[in-house]
Every structure is written in structure tokens, then in C-alpha cells.
Design an enzyme around this catalytic site. Sequence first.
Site, short mmCIF file in Angstrom:
data_model
loop_
_atom_site.label_atom_id
_atom_site.label_comp_id
_atom_site.label_asym_id
_atom_site.label_seq_id
_atom_site.Cartn_x
_atom_site.Cartn_y
_atom_site.Cartn_z
CB VAL A 84 2.07 -0.47 4.04
CG1 VAL A 84 1.94 -1.66 4.98
CG2 VAL A 84 1.65 0.80 4.76
CB ALA A 99 -0.90 0.00 1.23
CG ASP A 106 -6.33 10.46 7.98
OD1 ASP A 106 -7.31 10.90 7.33
OD2 ASP A 106 -5.28 10.06 7.43
NE ARG A 160 -2.31 11.71 5.20
CZ ARG A 160 -2.65 11.96 6.43
NH1 ARG A 160 -2.31 13.08 6.98
NH2 ARG A 160 -3.36 11.07 7.13
N GLY A 168 4.08 7.33 3.35
CA GLY A 168 5.07 6.38 2.85
C GLY A 168 4.43 5.10 2.32
#
Length: 309
Positions: free
Chosen positions: A31, A24, A143, A27, A29
Site C-alpha cells: 500500500v 504497508a 478477514d 497479504r 501486495g
Amino acid sequence: CDPEMGTQEFNQPHRPIQLLELRAHGRFGEVWKANMLDAVVAVKIMPFKEKASWLAEQEIYNLPHMKHDNILLFVGGEKHEENLWLITEFHEKGSLCDFLKGNSVTWSQLCKIAESMVRGLAYLHDDVSLTRCQSKPAVAHRDFKSKNVLLKEDLTACIADFGLALKFEPGKSPGETHGLVGTRRYMAPEILEGAISFRKDAFLRIDMYACGLVLWELLSRNSCSDQPADEYQLPFEEEAGSHPTLEDMQELVVMKKLRPTIKNHWLQHPGLEQVAATIEECWDQDAEARVSAICVQERLSQLSRTLNV
Ligand code: ADE
């Protein structure tokens, strides 16, 4: 009470981790799925300029009593030459957003995902007071969105990504912050208007607005009403497209007071009808009228017990 517990600040050896597969982009970085000896873990790799967010996220994970079935399990933080790593448990199914793109949900799956997700949020919002050093303060996520909810193998959910989270310790101010943070399409009307108070309750209500949108995403992919599930769309994607500006969101959410459409045929199902009513109480224009996470959790668990079809 060591906020940097588990954080590798000095030149300690790194954990034996082998990166396997990019899973993934966030925002802050990337994964990666990785091996750590015999275990599979997730590694969030962030550039050095995100150090504040890397530290902030670990500070939240390292609060007392943050181990919970519905909060992503934290392993540790590491400094590497090029960047910063955040190591957590790995979940093969990935985010709720990814899952809903490829799958519709039955009533019992919907209940399981919704209830466990809201259980995680209610726990995050709660302050668990034991001794002073052992207390878990209330935490606002700031978020909350379907990309930050991960699904385990058994389809229970856990909440991830605490880079913007704020903790509320009794008698202390939550520290320097500004109001306009988070993901635009999930921003509550009071954020878009620039009219929030910097109190705990105000931040928790902002999470509840976003939670209403995520519950709507789940409802939109239900396979239990008499018509096939809609194609997956993000909240407000129909109204504002894939990259809404702040002005787009202000016009929709503040001026026109619009919300994602709740389809009439969903309301024919007695369970979906009640979930829809709760969603409307989560995203109320009036922040003070919104339901709390614990209240949504109780309603959902009652619903899934009584309508176990
Ligand atoms: N995407 C973001 N974090 C993840 C994790 N811990 N496991 C699987 N996919 C993820």
C-alpha cells in the site's frame, strides 16, 4: 448493478497518480501513499496473479450503498503493465494495529474507535433493501483484524480490505468458497475445526469472533484503569507467538478453548467492565451465542453516552 463499475478493463488512460511513500505490506501486495492531482490517495499494488482478489474487492466496493463513513472510500481500479492497482482514500494514521503499537487510549478514545468500527461492521453485515437494483446485500468481511481497520484524523474508524469478502444476495448462493480463509490468529473455533455451515449467519458470526479479538486489542491498550497500559500485543501473541501455525491455533482455541486474557484491573473501570463482558459474548465458543454487530454497536453507543468521562 454493474459489478465492475469503476474498474478499468480496457486501455483507458490511467488517473494522474504519483506514488510517494510505501506505507504497508499486505497479504496481496503493497500500500502506497500517493498524490492524485491535489488529493492524497492510497494505492494498493497487487501482482497480476491476484486478479481474482482485485476484482472481488472492487465488486464489493461497487455494491450499491457502500459509501459509508466507516467503510474505506473506494476511488477505482487500474490495470498497469506490471500489476493491478486499487485506489482508495488515504488515512495518515494508518491501521488500528499500527496506532495501538504507538499509543494507549483514554476511555473516550476507546469508545470512539470501538463504536465507529462496529458501526462499519454492522453496516457491512446489514442488507439495505430498496429496489432490487439498489439493494445493498449483507456482506461478510472474512478477514476482520486490527490491520484491516484504518483510523481517520478524528480517530473514527473505517473498515478496509474486502479481498476475501462474500456478499449474500437473497435467493442466490454466495458462490464458490471454501471455509479456511482469513488470518490464522483471528480464526473462529468453527473455522479451525473445519465445521462451518456456508450460510450467511455462520459467516457473520465468524466476523463477530474476530471483532471480539480486535476489541480486546483496544482494551489491552487502555490508559483508564489504575495501572499503566500493557505493551501492545496481537491477540494470542502471548500464547502462540508471532507466527502461529494452524495446529497452534487449533490447540489454543478449539481444544483448550482459550481466549486472550482480560486483566482484573481493567474490570475496576465501570465502562471497561461492560466492554469486556461484550467481548466475551463476541468470542463465545458457541457461534450461535455470539452477539450481532448491531447489538454491540447499540451497547457501545449507550455506554459512551452514559459514561462520558
Ligand atoms: N494502509 C492500508 N490502507 C491504507 C489507507 N487507505 N490509508 C492509509 N494507510 C493504509
